[in-house]
Write a protein that holds these residues in place. Sequence first.
Motif, mmCIF file in Angstrom:
data_model
loop_
_atom_site.group_PDB
_atom_site.id
_atom_site.type_symbol
_atom_site.label_atom_id
_atom_site.label_comp_id
_atom_site.label_asym_id
_atom_site.label_seq_id
_atom_site.Cartn_x
_atom_site.Cartn_y
_atom_site.Cartn_z
ATOM 1 N N ARG A 1 10.825 -9.670 -6.013
ATOM 2 C CA ARG A 1 11.231 -9.152 -7.291
ATOM 3 C C ARG A 1 11.149 -7.665 -7.125
ATOM 4 N NH1 ARG A 1 6.927 -10.645 -11.461
ATOM 5 N NH2 ARG A 1 5.786 -9.060 -10.083
ATOM 6 N N ASP A 2 12.152 -7.036 -7.862
ATOM 7 C CA ASP A 2 12.356 -5.709 -8.213
ATOM 8 C C ASP A 2 12.285 -5.525 -9.650
ATOM 9 O OD1 ASP A 2 12.680 -3.058 -7.891
ATOM 10 O OD2 ASP A 2 14.826 -3.266 -7.302
ATOM 11 N N PHE A 3 11.526 -4.840 -10.213
ATOM 12 C CA PHE A 3 11.713 -4.508 -11.818
ATOM 13 C C PHE A 3 12.621 -2.868 -11.984
ATOM 14 C CE2 PHE A 3 9.536 -2.794 -15.439
ATOM 15 C CZ PHE A 3 10.052 -3.451 -16.434
ATOM 16 N N ARG A 4 13.495 -3.088 -12.804
ATOM 17 C CA ARG A 4 14.282 -1.869 -12.853
ATOM 18 C C ARG A 4 13.998 -1.453 -14.183
ATOM 19 N NH1 ARG A 4 15.627 0.218 -8.385
ATOM 20 N NH2 ARG A 4 17.776 0.808 -9.285
ATOM 21 N N GLY A 5 12.831 -1.577 -14.785
ATOM 22 C CA GLY A 5 12.632 -0.786 -16.376
ATOM 23 C C GLY A 5 13.256 -1.591 -17.285
ATOM 24 N N TYR A 6 14.081 -0.740 -18.048
ATOM 25 C CA TYR A 6 14.982 -1.209 -19.330
ATOM 26 C C TYR A 6 16.056 -2.233 -18.746
ATOM 27 C CZ TYR A 6 12.568 1.917 -22.246
ATOM 28 O OH TYR A 6 11.607 2.681 -22.999
ATOM 29 N N LEU A 7 16.388 -2.332 -17.450
ATOM 30 C CA LEU A 7 17.624 -2.960 -16.947
ATOM 31 C C LEU A 7 17.117 -4.336 -16.703
ATOM 32 C CD1 LEU A 7 19.450 -0.369 -14.643
ATOM 33 C CD2 LEU A 7 20.095 -1.148 -17.017
ATOM 34 N N GLY B 1 0.735 -1.401 0.082
ATOM 35 C CA GLY B 1 -0.131 -0.161 -0.087
ATOM 36 C C GLY B 1 0.870 1.411 0.044
ATOM 37 N N ALA B 2 1.917 1.347 0.467
ATOM 38 C CA ALA B 2 2.875 2.264 0.802
ATOM 39 C C ALA B 2 4.372 1.796 1.141
ATOM 40 C CB ALA B 2 2.555 3.389 1.622
ATOM 41 N N LEU B 3 5.214 2.532 0.660
ATOM 42 C CA LEU B 3 6.648 2.218 0.869
ATOM 43 C C LEU B 3 7.159 2.146 2.372
ATOM 44 C CD1 LEU B 3 8.800 4.173 -1.792
ATOM 45 C CD2 LEU B 3 8.133 1.532 -1.832
ATOM 46 N N HIS B 4 6.443 2.831 3.176
ATOM 47 C CA HIS B 4 6.584 2.690 4.632
ATOM 48 C C HIS B 4 5.795 1.550 5.459
ATOM 49 C CE1 HIS B 4 2.995 5.090 4.702
ATOM 50 N NE2 HIS B 4 2.952 4.783 5.855
ATOM 51 N N LEU B 5 4.972 0.906 4.502
ATOM 52 C CA LEU B 5 4.099 -0.044 5.332
ATOM 53 C C LEU B 5 4.823 -1.419 5.171
ATOM 54 C CD1 LEU B 5 0.614 1.407 4.372
ATOM 55 C CD2 LEU B 5 1.681 1.505 6.547
ATOM 56 N N PRO B 6 4.595 -2.138 6.215
ATOM 57 C CA PRO B 6 5.167 -3.740 5.910
ATOM 58 C C PRO B 6 4.027 -4.642 5.266
ATOM 59 C CG PRO B 6 4.363 -3.420 8.348
ATOM 60 C CD PRO B 6 4.178 -2.054 7.239
ATOM 61 N N PHE B 7 4.547 -5.600 4.710
ATOM 62 C CA PHE B 7 3.566 -6.464 4.057
ATOM 63 C C PHE B 7 2.952 -7.538 5.175
ATOM 64 C CE2 PHE B 7 7.135 -5.930 1.114
ATOM 65 C CZ PHE B 7 6.521 -5.638 0.010
ATOM 66 N N PRO B 8 1.544 -7.249 5.367
ATOM 67 C CA PRO B 8 0.789 -8.236 6.192
ATOM 68 C C PRO B 8 0.747 -9.886 5.737
ATOM 69 C CG PRO B 8 -0.697 -7.117 4.708
ATOM 70 C CD PRO B 8 0.775 -6.600 4.593
ATOM 71 N N VAL B 9 1.246 -10.617 6.535
ATOM 72 C CA VAL B 9 1.249 -11.972 6.096
ATOM 73 C C VAL B 9 0.083 -12.687 6.872
ATOM 74 C CG1 VAL B 9 2.371 -14.438 6.525
ATOM 75 C CG2 VAL B 9 3.804 -12.055 6.331
ATOM 76 N N TRP B 10 -0.714 -13.363 5.894
ATOM 77 C CA TRP B 10 -1.920 -13.958 6.487
ATOM 78 C C TRP B 10 -1.981 -15.365 6.674
ATOM 79 C CZ3 TRP B 10 -6.293 -11.538 7.911
ATOM 80 C CH2 TRP B 10 -6.342 -10.219 7.673
ATOM 81 N N PHE C 1 14.678 -7.424 -14.428
ATOM 82 C CA PHE C 1 14.371 -7.754 -13.173
ATOM 83 C C PHE C 1 15.546 -7.873 -12.301
ATOM 84 C CE2 PHE C 1 11.212 -8.734 -16.049
ATOM 85 C CZ PHE C 1 9.767 -8.201 -15.386
ATOM 86 N N ARG C 2 15.436 -7.704 -10.892
ATOM 87 C CA ARG C 2 16.158 -8.298 -9.969
ATOM 88 C C ARG C 2 15.380 -9.193 -9.149
ATOM 89 N NH1 ARG C 2 18.958 -4.106 -6.116
ATOM 90 N NH2 ARG C 2 17.113 -3.209 -5.609
ATOM 91 N N SER C 3 16.195 -10.368 -8.435
ATOM 92 C CA SER C 3 15.343 -11.420 -7.570
ATOM 93 C C SER C 3 16.093 -11.604 -6.362
ATOM 94 C CB SER C 3 15.457 -12.550 -8.366
ATOM 95 O OG SER C 3 14.717 -12.591 -9.489
ATOM 96 N N ASP D 1 11.242 -3.192 1.995
ATOM 97 C CA ASP D 1 12.558 -2.684 1.630
ATOM 98 C C ASP D 1 12.366 -2.183 0.053
ATOM 99 O OD1 ASP D 1 15.211 -2.123 1.263
ATOM 100 O OD2 ASP D 1 15.846 -4.268 1.084
ATOM 101 N N GLY D 2 12.106 -0.898 0.215
ATOM 102 C CA GLY D 2 12.187 -0.107 -1.255
ATOM 103 C C GLY D 2 11.082 -0.847 -2.201
ATOM 104 N N ASN D 3 11.439 -1.071 -3.308
ATOM 105 C CA ASN D 3 10.723 -1.748 -4.360
ATOM 106 C C ASN D 3 10.785 -3.178 -4.538
ATOM 107 O OD1 ASN D 3 9.657 0.825 -5.296
ATOM 108 N ND2 ASN D 3 11.637 1.258 -6.414
ATOM 109 N N TRP D 4 11.299 -3.870 -3.547
ATOM 110 C CA TRP D 4 11.465 -5.336 -3.356
ATOM 111 C C TRP D 4 9.892 -5.813 -3.071
ATOM 112 C CZ3 TRP D 4 15.010 -8.332 -5.436
ATOM 113 C CH2 TRP D 4 16.053 -7.808 -5.545
ATOM 114 N N LEU D 5 9.338 -6.593 -3.900
ATOM 115 C CA LEU D 5 7.804 -7.382 -3.649
ATOM 116 C C LEU D 5 7.854 -8.508 -3.766
ATOM 117 C CD1 LEU D 5 6.100 -4.598 -6.268
ATOM 118 C CD2 LEU D 5 6.671 -4.250 -3.975
ATOM 119 N N PRO D 6 7.007 -9.421 -2.772
ATOM 120 C CA PRO D 6 6.942 -10.666 -2.574
ATOM 121 C C PRO D 6 6.186 -11.108 -3.759
ATOM 122 C CG PRO D 6 5.514 -9.498 -1.136
ATOM 123 C CD PRO D 6 6.302 -8.544 -1.696
ATOM 124 N N VAL D 7 6.616 -12.233 -4.553
ATOM 125 C CA VAL D 7 6.006 -12.862 -5.691
ATOM 126 C C VAL D 7 6.079 -14.423 -5.411
ATOM 127 C CG1 VAL D 7 6.415 -11.075 -7.266
ATOM 128 C CG2 VAL D 7 8.020 -12.846 -6.946
#
Length: 295
Positions: free
Chosen positions: A218-224, A172-181, A226-228, A197-203
């Motif tokens: 995953r972190d998508f870096r545009g033309y560069l 929801g926002a960069l400062h909010l943690p990911f709620p684990v259900w 993906f990072r994993s 942590d920044g743009n790192w998103l759980p997939v």
Amino acid sequence: MSVGSRVALIATFFATACAVQADVRASLLQEYSWTSSKARFGGFSGIEMDDDGSGFMALSDRGTLWRGQIKRDHLGRIIDIDATLVSALKTSRGVDVIGETGDSEGLAIAPNGTIYVSFEGIARVARFTAPDAAADRIARPDAFKRMQENSSLEALAIDEDGALYTLPERSGALHLPFPVWRYKNGAWTQPFSIPRDGNWLPVGADFGPDGNLYLLQRDFRGYLGFRSRITRYSISGDQISAGERILETGAGRYDNFEGISVWRDETGSIRLTLISDNNFTFYLRSGIAEFRLAD
């Protein structure tokens, strides 16, 4: 700055961005490009390996389940994959999932063969007694209904006691943690969160044979590209550890990894099998990469 210096700087930037930044705990064993001319092939977002690594079940984000058999060489490397579409996922009414109801992302399989799938379009988790069976509805908490569109339940894992764990792709926002259900004993609870942590998103997520939770981000870096990243967590009751980083890659080194399966190979080592989503495009691969943990 001279033209030569600028070229050197740009070259250094791209070399750094695309470099593998892996912790010594995880070493790459193999990259395998999985191709097929079969209809509906692609979009793989989840994978569950057999205990001995001889086969797998894969989930496409277009609502299909695939079963694959793996031929390996004497070093355990993949030589060939023979896979077929097992079934299209069904709604609770017995019709194929499509559109918003068919964005299937996370896969978890219980020891008795029961299949669980998390969905991102309409955020929910469904249970299937067989690949071609109609879905058994699992009641969803109100929080699922408020999750961000196209960024909800990508990751799904099941522990040795049969409890399901899932979390949204975005908090929801960069400062909010990911709620684990957690779904246990017929009820959903939200026992803990994982810091963002920044743009790192759980997939993707899976419980390993060591009982720990392995989270793929995953972190998508545009033309560069993906990072994993893979982080290992231990869970005790309603508490989760701070996490141990076991893999992090530079942008563009690999494809769009979305699924993870953790298993123990014949050497006794823990192996991580990752699968990438080609988004049904010509410029991304349905790739499989395998890593081995040093411990």
